[in-house]
Scaffold this active site. Structure first.
Site, PDB file in Angstrom:
ATOM      1  N   HIS A 142      10.558  23.930 -44.358  1.00  0.00           N
ATOM      2  CA  HIS A 142       9.787  24.522 -43.268  1.00  0.00           C
ATOM      3  C   HIS A 142       9.096  23.449 -42.428  1.00  0.00           C
ATOM      4  O   HIS A 142       9.034  23.551 -41.193  1.00  0.00           O
ATOM      5  CB  HIS A 142       8.750  25.492 -43.856  1.00  0.00           C
ATOM      6  N   GLU A 189      11.608  22.125 -40.102  1.00  0.00           N
ATOM      7  CA  GLU A 189      11.848  23.073 -39.008  1.00  0.00           C
ATOM      8  C   GLU A 189      10.864  22.819 -37.861  1.00  0.00           C
ATOM      9  O   GLU A 189      11.242  22.804 -36.683  1.00  0.00           O
ATOM     10  CB  GLU A 189      11.698  24.502 -39.522  1.00  0.00           C
TER      11      GLU A 189
END
Length: 459
Positions: free
Chosen positions: A79, A82
């Site tokens: 994450h 990302e």
């Protein structure tokens, strides 16, 4: 998932480049809804679905990596990465990336899940070349600078804090932890404050290099798109970045997973001063490749998928004990979850829990009525079609299908499979799933006697 037999063509490049292989996976009707796949040298896959009647297009890149691929020390790295891919490349700053899509009225975002990550942009069809260039640039040319890692750390810690402020979200993470324990599937996708604070730029950069090569990526585009044009533009973008990889590389196979640890009869309670108690009761479900998933989908819809479902009627309509009550399924490569959620006043949590347990037990032993199954089949069929009414949903379907199944299923085939579910199949999957010993996660202002009673509730 199953697919029709694809037609394949191999087209040599006029520039002497290595050959790409193109297949028609779903022929569509009169060219509408045609799904094609091209595999480029180096293992990059490109799938498209053509809908000439719309004026928009959604372009996405799916990465074969999720929080399940993290070690305990790297929890949250997927994450974190990302976020960092939006922070700038050799060609564009973070402002350039967002401004390029904003300037044409488009939207761009990304999401990280347990087993994959997706980056996408939705634009007018005439602006698709821009979207392809921007998203491909992000995926292949991210700088991952020290200052960006430090700046984004604060943003992610705020995101974790925001999630922690919503007990309706936290209870689902608590339930995953209850079911899977300290395993990759049991840990939060966002990571924890401790793991995010400890992650370094070099750790994240190594993670990026390992998991974002072309063999781990699927490019997906849906809408008013031409497959050959998309392939040409994507190939050009990857070649300019020097990111096509080795010509003899092959795409990674769909994830088969490692059998996750699953616990029965576990209870996790989190004492918080909330206005409601948030409850998730559940048990192991089915892997996403299990053929019984169609019957489980019908069962889930009848139990807690709408206003006419058993749980909604018994808990909310007849007794007024909760505003929100529903059931859900989550399927992974090798396992799954079936859960029931309810939010209620703390003093009513035991009543709600008893009703949910009683209804699950009734369905496990007696099954659903033919009328409930008929209604659930219709509801599931309708929601399946309505959920695919925009190009973003279509891009999600073909991209995830390629990454997770390695094949495509037409909407008509999906509807036929749902319609073919029999009452006996639903009753059988109800016994298989609902007769298992459940686990329980609860968040709320729980007194000691309440907590002891809840622990006994699933013993």
């Amino acid at each position: 998932m199953t697919s029709r037999s694809p037609r394949a063509t191999a087209r040599p490049s006029s520039e002497g480049r290595a050959v790409a292989r193109t297949q028609t996976l779903l022929p569509g009707k009169d060219g509408i809804g045609t799904v094609r796949r091209t595999t480029l040298p180096g293992g990059l896959r490109i799938v498209t679905e053509t809908l000439p009647s719309v004026r928009s297009a959604t372009f996405g890149i799916w990465a074969h990596v999720g929080s399940r691929d993290e070690t305990p020390a790297l929890n949250g790295a997927t994450h974190y990465l990302e976020h960092l891919l939006f922070k700038g490349t050799r060609k564009r700053s973070a402002l350039d990336i967002s401004a390029a899509i904003d300037a044409v009225g488009g939207e761009m975002n990304a999401f990280t899940a347990k087993e994959y990550t997706c980056y996408y942009a939705r634009v007018l069809d005439t602006d698709l070349p821009l979207a392809i260039d921007v998203v491909c640039d992000m995926l292949t040319g991210s700088l991952i600078l020290d200052e960006d890692v430090d700046a984004e750390r604060g943003v992610i810690l705020e995101e974790i804090a925001m999630t922690e402020d919503d007990p309706g979200d936290v209870v689902h993470e608590l339930f995953a932890q209850t079911m899977f324990g300290d395993t990759p599937l049991g840990r939060p996708v966002l990571g924890t404050v401790d793991t995010v604070e400890a992650l370094t730029r070099s750790q994240i950069a190594r993670f990026y290099k390992k998991h974002y090569d072309p063999t781990h990526l699927v490019v997906a585009a849906a809408g008013n798109v031409d497959h050959a044009t998309v392939v040409r533009q994507v190939r050009r973008a990857f070649e300019k970045a020097g990111a096509l990889g080795h010509t003899d590389a092959v795409p990674v196979a769909p994830r088969d997973g490692r059998r996750a640890l699953r616990a029965a009869g576990r209870v996790e309670l989190l004492n918080r001063k909330t206005e409601q108690a948030h409850v998730v009761l559940g048990m192991p479900g089915l892997a996403r490749t299990d053929e019984r998933r169609w019957a489980l989908g019908v069962l889930n819809t009848a139990l807690g998928g709408g206003m006419s479902s058993r749980l909604f009627q018994e808990v909310r309509e007849k007794r007024g004990l909760a505003y929100s009550v529903y059931s859900y399924t989550s399927g992974f490569a090798d396992c799954g979850l079936f859960g029931v959620y309810a939010g209620c006043r703390p003093g009513q949590v035991h009543d709600v829990l008893k009703i949910c347990r009683d209804e699950l037990a009734k369905v496990a032993s007696d099954g659903l009525t033919d009328e409930e199954i008929r209604r659930a089949v219709g509801q599931l069929s309708g929601s399946t079609v309505l959920g695919l009414e925009d190009t973003g949903a279509l891009m999600n379907r073909i991209g995830k299908s390629e990454l997770c199944w390695g094949s495509q299923m037409s909407v008509d085939d999906m509807l036929a499979r749902i319609a073919a579910v029999t009452p006996d199949e639903v009753r059988e999957v109800a016994r298989d799933v609902l007769e298992q010993r459940p686990s329980l996660a609860v968040i709320g202002p729980l007194k000691d006697k309440q907590a002891d009673r809840l622990r006994r509730a699933v013993s």
